[in-house]
Motif scaffolding. Structure first.
Motif, short mmCIF file in Angstrom:
data_model
loop_
_atom_site.label_atom_id
_atom_site.label_comp_id
_atom_site.label_asym_id
_atom_site.label_seq_id
_atom_site.Cartn_x
_atom_site.Cartn_y
_atom_site.Cartn_z
N VAL A 1 -2.63 -11.81 -0.32
CA VAL A 1 -1.93 -10.71 0.36
C VAL A 1 -0.82 -10.18 -0.55
O VAL A 1 -0.06 -10.95 -1.11
CB VAL A 1 -1.28 -11.18 1.70
N ASP A 2 -0.78 -8.86 -0.68
CA ASP A 2 0.35 -8.22 -1.36
C ASP A 2 1.23 -7.62 -0.27
O ASP A 2 0.81 -6.73 0.48
CB ASP A 2 -0.18 -7.13 -2.30
N LEU A 3 2.44 -8.13 -0.16
CA LEU A 3 3.31 -7.75 0.95
C LEU A 3 3.62 -6.24 0.97
O LEU A 3 3.57 -5.60 2.03
CB LEU A 3 4.61 -8.58 0.84
N ASP A 4 3.92 -5.69 -0.19
CA ASP A 4 4.19 -4.24 -0.25
C ASP A 4 2.97 -3.42 0.18
O ASP A 4 3.09 -2.45 0.93
CB ASP A 4 4.58 -3.82 -1.67
N GLU A 5 1.80 -3.88 -0.31
CA GLU A 5 0.56 -3.15 0.04
C GLU A 5 0.30 -3.22 1.54
O GLU A 5 -0.14 -2.25 2.15
CB GLU A 5 -0.63 -3.76 -0.69
N LEU A 6 0.56 -4.40 2.11
CA LEU A 6 0.35 -4.57 3.54
C LEU A 6 1.26 -3.61 4.33
O LEU A 6 0.82 -2.94 5.27
CB LEU A 6 0.64 -6.03 3.93
N ILE A 7 2.51 -3.52 3.91
CA ILE A 7 3.45 -2.61 4.58
C ILE A 7 2.98 -1.15 4.45
O ILE A 7 3.02 -0.38 5.40
CB ILE A 7 4.87 -2.80 4.00
N GLU A 8 2.49 -0.82 3.26
CA GLU A 8 2.02 0.56 3.05
C GLU A 8 0.80 0.85 3.94
O GLU A 8 0.67 1.93 4.49
CB GLU A 8 1.67 0.79 1.58
N LYS A 9 -0.08 -0.15 4.07
CA LYS A 9 -1.28 0.03 4.90
C LYS A 9 -0.89 0.20 6.37
O LYS A 9 -1.39 1.07 7.07
CB LYS A 9 -2.21 -1.18 4.76
N LEU A 10 0.02 -0.66 6.82
CA LEU A 10 0.39 -0.64 8.24
C LEU A 10 1.12 0.65 8.61
O LEU A 10 0.93 1.19 9.70
CB LEU A 10 1.29 -1.83 8.57
N THR A 11 1.97 1.12 7.72
CA THR A 11 2.78 2.31 8.04
C THR A 11 2.08 3.59 7.61
O THR A 11 2.52 4.68 7.97
CB THR A 11 4.15 2.25 7.33
N LYS A 12 1.03 3.43 6.79
CA LYS A 12 0.33 4.58 6.18
C LYS A 12 1.31 5.44 5.39
O LYS A 12 1.23 6.67 5.36
CB LYS A 12 -0.40 5.40 7.25
N LYS A 13 2.28 4.80 4.78
CA LYS A 13 3.26 5.50 3.95
C LYS A 13 3.49 4.70 2.68
O LYS A 13 3.38 3.47 2.70
CB LYS A 13 4.61 5.60 4.67
N THR A 14 3.89 5.38 1.61
CA THR A 14 4.26 4.63 0.41
C THR A 14 5.64 4.00 0.65
O THR A 14 6.40 4.47 1.52
CB THR A 14 4.37 5.55 -0.83
N ILE A 15 5.96 2.97 -0.13
CA ILE A 15 7.26 2.32 -0.01
C ILE A 15 8.37 3.37 -0.22
O ILE A 15 9.37 3.40 0.50
CB ILE A 15 7.41 1.20 -1.06
N ASP A 16 8.13 4.22 -1.20
CA ASP A 16 9.11 5.27 -1.52
C ASP A 16 9.38 6.15 -0.29
O ASP A 16 10.53 6.44 0.06
CB ASP A 16 8.54 6.10 -2.67
N LYS A 17 8.29 6.54 0.38
CA LYS A 17 8.43 7.40 1.56
C LYS A 17 9.16 6.67 2.68
O LYS A 17 9.98 7.27 3.40
CB LYS A 17 7.04 7.85 2.02
N ILE A 18 8.88 5.39 2.83
CA ILE A 18 9.57 4.61 3.89
C ILE A 18 11.07 4.61 3.60
O ILE A 18 11.89 4.82 4.50
CB ILE A 18 9.03 3.16 3.97
#
Ligand code: S3P
Length: 186
Positions: free
Chosen positions: A44-61
């Motif tokens: 699991v890549d934690l950043d990727e998981l967050i991006e998938k769940l939010t459907k946003k890039t980390i930058d956008k979040i």
């Protein structure tokens, strides 16, 4: 790597998950899948998981919701991930900042990828990334050093520190395994 050596090590691990921590650009996301494959672990890549769940890039979040919102998501995801044994997890560089997260990380084995500063600064300078809002528009070298200064003692609380220079991911994964095997033995 000799399969006998690897299988022996997998048995020694007894399903404990492995959390890769370290600064941005230290190779957590590239090394993680290779390490997981060798160990026959999930990944699991934690950043990727967050991006998938939010459907946003980390930058956008970071722009739309702010850093605190991101950090809370990071904690929530970590809390879910620890429910699965035998997993290699590549974390985001700032996961170590919250004390609460250490309670989750400590349920597995925490490995700090301590990358050579010169190597990583060159690397970060070359990559434009949507996942690193903390460095965006900044002097990468100065910002990196500032962040590292704040975090280095926290990273040092890992179970294992692995020094990284310019090796390829397979070498890094094998280096982690050898160092972990040594560590678990003691
Ligand atoms: C961060 C590192 C990033 C990402 C976010 C915040 C940090 O992940 O989680 O931009 O605070 O160091 P990487 O370490 O994978 O670049």
């Amino acid at each position: 790597m000799d399969p006998k050596f690897t299988n022996g090590f997998i048995n020694q691990l007894r399903g404990r998950s492995i959390f890769l921590i370290g600064m941005m650009g230290s190779g957590k996301s590239s090394t993680g899948p290779v390490l997981a494959e060798i160990l026959k672990y999930k990944y699991v890549d934690l950043d990727e998981l967050i991006e998938k769940l939010t459907k946003k890039t980390i930058d956008k979040i970071f722009i739309e919701e702010g850093e605190k919102y991101f950090r809370d998501l990071e904690t929530q995801c970590l809390q879910e991930i620890i429910k699965f044994p035998s997993t290699v997890v590549s974390t985001g560089g700032g996961v170590v900042l919250k004390k609460e997260n250490w309670g989750f990380l400590r349920q597995g084995i925490v490995v700090w990828l301590d990358i050579n500063q010169q190597v990583v600064i060159e690397r970060l300078d070359q990559t434009k990334s949507d996942s690193r809002p903390l460095l965006k528009g900044k002097n990468v070298k100065l910002m990196y050093q500032e962040i590292f200064e704040i975090r280095k003692d926290i990273y040092a609380q890992a179970d294992l520190r692995v020094e990284i220079n310019n090796e390829g991911v397979k070498s890094i994964a094998e280096k982690i395994i050898r160092a972990l095997k040594e560590k678990i033995k003691n």
